[in-house]
Structure formats: C-alpha cells, structure tokens
Motif scaffolding. Structure first.
Motif, short mmCIF file in Angstrom:
data_model
loop_
_atom_site.label_atom_id
_atom_site.label_comp_id
_atom_site.label_asym_id
_atom_site.label_seq_id
_atom_site.Cartn_x
_atom_site.Cartn_y
_atom_site.Cartn_z
N ASN A 16 53.31 62.36 70.19
CA ASN A 16 53.14 63.75 70.69
C ASN A 16 53.16 63.62 72.21
OD1 ASN A 16 50.40 66.11 69.99
ND2 ASN A 16 52.52 66.54 70.44
N TYR B 45 46.17 73.48 78.99
CA TYR B 45 47.19 72.98 78.06
C TYR B 45 48.16 74.11 77.70
CZ TYR B 45 49.78 71.40 74.13
OH TYR B 45 50.82 71.08 73.32
N ASN C 296 51.77 74.88 75.37
CA ASN C 296 52.80 74.42 74.45
C ASN C 296 54.17 74.52 75.12
OD1 ASN C 296 51.32 73.99 71.88
ND2 ASN C 296 50.92 76.21 72.01
N ALA D 43 47.14 77.01 74.84
CA ALA D 43 46.26 76.73 73.70
C ALA D 43 44.92 76.22 74.21
CB ALA D 43 46.89 75.71 72.75
N MET E 70 42.97 73.86 73.08
CA MET E 70 42.64 72.43 72.99
C MET E 70 43.87 71.67 72.50
SD MET E 70 40.64 69.83 73.08
CE MET E 70 40.41 68.30 72.20
N CYS E 71 43.89 70.37 72.79
CA CYS E 71 44.99 69.51 72.35
C CYS E 71 44.43 68.11 72.19
CB CYS E 71 46.11 69.55 73.40
SG CYS E 71 47.49 68.51 72.96
N GLY E 72 44.41 67.62 70.96
CA GLY E 72 43.75 66.34 70.67
C GLY E 72 44.49 65.14 71.23
N ASN E 73 45.79 65.03 70.89
CA ASN E 73 46.57 63.93 71.45
C ASN E 73 46.66 64.10 72.97
OD1 ASN E 73 47.23 62.59 69.01
ND2 ASN E 73 48.80 64.11 68.59
N VAL F 248 41.65 74.91 67.99
CA VAL F 248 42.79 75.80 67.74
C VAL F 248 42.90 75.98 66.22
CG1 VAL F 248 44.05 75.23 69.86
CG2 VAL F 248 44.38 73.82 67.82
N ASN G 155 48.59 76.40 63.46
CA ASN G 155 49.28 75.11 63.26
C ASN G 155 49.25 74.84 61.76
OD1 ASN G 155 49.52 74.03 66.21
ND2 ASN G 155 47.42 74.79 66.03
N GLU H 13 53.66 72.59 64.48
CA GLU H 13 52.71 73.12 65.45
C GLU H 13 53.03 74.55 65.92
OE1 GLU H 13 51.15 71.15 68.83
OE2 GLU H 13 51.49 69.17 67.96
N ARG H 14 52.01 75.33 66.03
CA ARG H 14 52.11 76.64 66.68
C ARG H 14 52.61 76.42 68.11
NH1 ARG H 14 46.72 80.06 68.14
NH2 ARG H 14 46.30 78.16 69.32
N CYS I 250 49.71 65.37 65.57
CA CYS I 250 48.89 66.45 66.13
C CYS I 250 47.42 66.06 65.96
CB CYS I 250 49.19 67.76 65.39
SG CYS I 250 48.23 69.13 66.02
N GLY I 251 46.74 65.83 67.08
CA GLY I 251 45.37 65.30 67.03
C GLY I 251 44.37 66.27 66.44
N THR I 252 44.42 67.53 66.86
CA THR I 252 43.51 68.52 66.28
C THR I 252 43.87 68.77 64.82
OG1 THR I 252 44.97 70.23 67.21
CG2 THR I 252 42.93 69.74 68.42
N1 LIG Z 1 49.43 68.76 69.67
C1 LIG Z 1 48.06 69.22 69.85
C2 LIG Z 1 47.83 70.58 69.26
C3 LIG Z 1 48.16 71.60 70.22
C4 LIG Z 1 47.78 72.91 69.67
C5 LIG Z 1 48.86 73.92 69.90
N2 LIG Z 1 50.05 73.63 69.14
C6 LIG Z 1 48.36 75.29 69.49
O1 LIG Z 1 47.39 75.36 68.72
O2 LIG Z 1 48.94 76.27 69.94
C7 LIG Z 1 47.05 68.23 69.34
O3 LIG Z 1 47.34 67.03 69.37
O4 LIG Z 1 45.95 68.67 68.96
#
Ligand SMILES: N[C@H](CCC[C@H](N)C(=O)O)C(=O)O
Length: 284
Positions: free
Chosen positions: A13, A63, A65, A71, A73-76, A164, A197, A215-216, A224-226
């Motif tokens: 990611n 963050y 997209n 968004a 939050m983003c975990g990765n 998210v 997502n 992913e959204r 996707c970490g979250t």
């Molecule tokens: N790639 C991200 C998620 C981003 C969230 C984004 N796609 C949204 O919720 O709009 C992760 O690693 O958590």
C-alpha cells in the motif's frame, strides 16, 4: 511548485509523504493528492500524507486517498508516516504520538541493525454503533452479519468503524473477479452514506487470515491496515479466530493482536521506495 517528497509502502500500500512547510496550502491538498498519486501523470500512489505540527501530539497526519478524498485514518500509511518522521530525525524517541482525524495514535518504531523495518501501532477499538460508522440501520445496535443483495448474489457483511468505515465479508474462496466487481458497488451502497472500504476475508485457521481489500477512494490496493484490523476484530468478535493473527494480503503480511480490553495492536512493515522533488503544476 517544486515539492520534496518521499514514497514509502506498507505491505504494498504505497504513499507519497511531504512536509507541511514545503506546501502549506491545506485547501489544495486534495488537488495535490489527485495529481501526485496519478500512476501516469504523477508519481503514483494509493494516497498522500502531509506531516504537520500538532498541539496535542508529536505530529499531525493529513491523509488523502488517490481520488482526493480525505480519510480520518490510514493503518499502512501511519506506519510509513512514523518511519518517515523518525528517519528524517524529526523525533528521537521510538515511541511517539500522531494526531489523526480518528484520534491520537501511539506508534513504536521497530529497528534492526540501525534501520527501521517495521512499526507497531495501537489502532484502538472497533466501533459497532451504526450512527458512528455511519451505516443506515435504524434502531440497530450494530451492523454485524447483515445481508446485502446485489444482482443475484447475497453477501453476509459486517460493517465497523476502525477510524474509517470497513465492511467485512468472510468467504471460503478469495475470487479477485468478485472483489473487483462487487467491491466498488458495496463501497457506494445506499447503506453507507459516507461510503465504505470493503474487505473479503478467508479464515485459514484460528491464527491466519487472508484478506483482499477494495478501498473507498482508492480502489483495489495490495493491503489495507485499517481493513486488516477490522477483519481481525470482527473474526474475533464472531469467534472465527483467536487473538493473535497473521494476516496475508497480496502485498505482504501484517500481525494483529486483539488485547483483553479489545484494543488492537497492528505490527507491519514500512519501507522506503524513493525520494525526490515533485513538480506540482497546479495551474491546470
Ligand atoms: N489504506 C488505508 C485505508 C485508507 C482508508 C481510506 N481508503 C478511506 O477509508 O477512505 C489503510 O491502510 O488503513
């Protein structure tokens, strides 16, 4: 405008990271995200992060997209953000805090032979209340094991907030045709006023899960970490898996630990790809 950047990835990611001072125009961040994340006309990435000062934490993370949407939050991404600020010498401690729109997150730098190879993040707890996710589910206390009918297919879904909105679908077979056909439809389904997502998850055994995520605001990503954290939280809630999980995504493996108090700790890679100067032609 010439903007210094670094590009990093967390399990495939990938993200562009810049410092706020190099482009202090918050109103243009979404436009910068769309143009810099473009895989042909830009640097190419799933998202853009901006490192800023915070009054409540050591740093503030913006963050966006690749479609320009912001968004919470983003975990990765937060793992890559943590590696960036540590490698840039903006913080000396290995434990520090990052302000996000989903609250303040605590991260820990994991170093081997003097270089950062991974980061551990306290992702907090899942939220199940439909209003907070948000999900349209009048009067329901959660959105767990609900049915969504699309064309002739029925999906058993569970939607939670992990910073998210994440919708989790357990399946016996991960079929990329299903992910790429139905992911975008579920992302924008009427149940989800702010979108969601979409994570398709295969339980391998009580300690291993495979996940593929649409992913959204970014489409299909290699991890996707979250999303992975949400899958583990729902699997644990439904007694489908244990509390220490290795999750394999197309881009790599993440480790999720579900604590006694339902807090979830994510540990995973954060790697440099390149750095340089982005020529942002924001006149167009
Ligand atoms: N790639 C991200 C998620 C981003 C969230 C984004 N796609 C949204 O919720 O709009 C992760 O690693 O958590």
């Amino acid at each position: 405008m010439n903007i210094p950047f670094k590009k990093l990835h967390g399990a495939g990611n990938d993200f562009i990271i810049i410092k706020y001072d190099s482009y202090p125009y918050e109103k243009k961040f979404n436009d910068l995200a769309v143009k810099s994340c473009h895989r042909r006309f830009g640097i190419g990435a799933d998202g853009l992060m901006i490192v800023a000062a915070s009054k409540e934490a050591d740093f503030k993370m913006y963050y966006y997209n690749s479609d320009g949407s912001r968004a919470n939050m983003c975990g990765n991404g937060i793992r890559c953000f943590a590696k960036f600020v540590y490698d840039e010498g903006l913080v000396k401690a290995k434990n520090f805090t990052i302000e996000t729109l989903a609250g303040i997150k605590t991260v820990e730098i994991l170093e081997k032979n003097g270089s950062v190879y991974a980061v551990s993040v306290n992702m907090g707890k899942m939220t199940l209340e439909p209003k907070k996710i948000p999900v349209k589910a009048e009067g329901a206390k959660d959105f767990i094991n609900r049915t969504i009918k699309i064309e002739d297919k029925e999906f058993l879904v569970s939607t939670v907030l992990m910073g998210v909105p994440h919708t989790v679908i357990f399946t016996d077979e991960l079929d990329m045709n299903i992910v790429k056909k139905f992911g975008p439809i579920i992302e924008k389904h009427g149940f989800f006023p702010e979108g969601t997502n979409v994570n398709f998850a295969k339980i391998v055994d009580e300690a291993h899960i495979e996940v593929r995520t649409w992913e959204r605001g970014a489409g299909y990503t290699l991890a996707c970490g979250t999303g992975v954290t949400s899958v583990c939280g729902v699997a644990h809630l439904l007694n489908l898996a244990g509390d220490t999980l290795l999750v394999s995504t197309e881009g790599g493996t993440l480790k999720i630990t579900v604590m006694e108090n339902q807090l979830m700790i994510m540990e995973g890679p954060a790697e440099d790809i390149c750095y340089g100067v982005y020529v942002f032609n924001n006149i167009l």
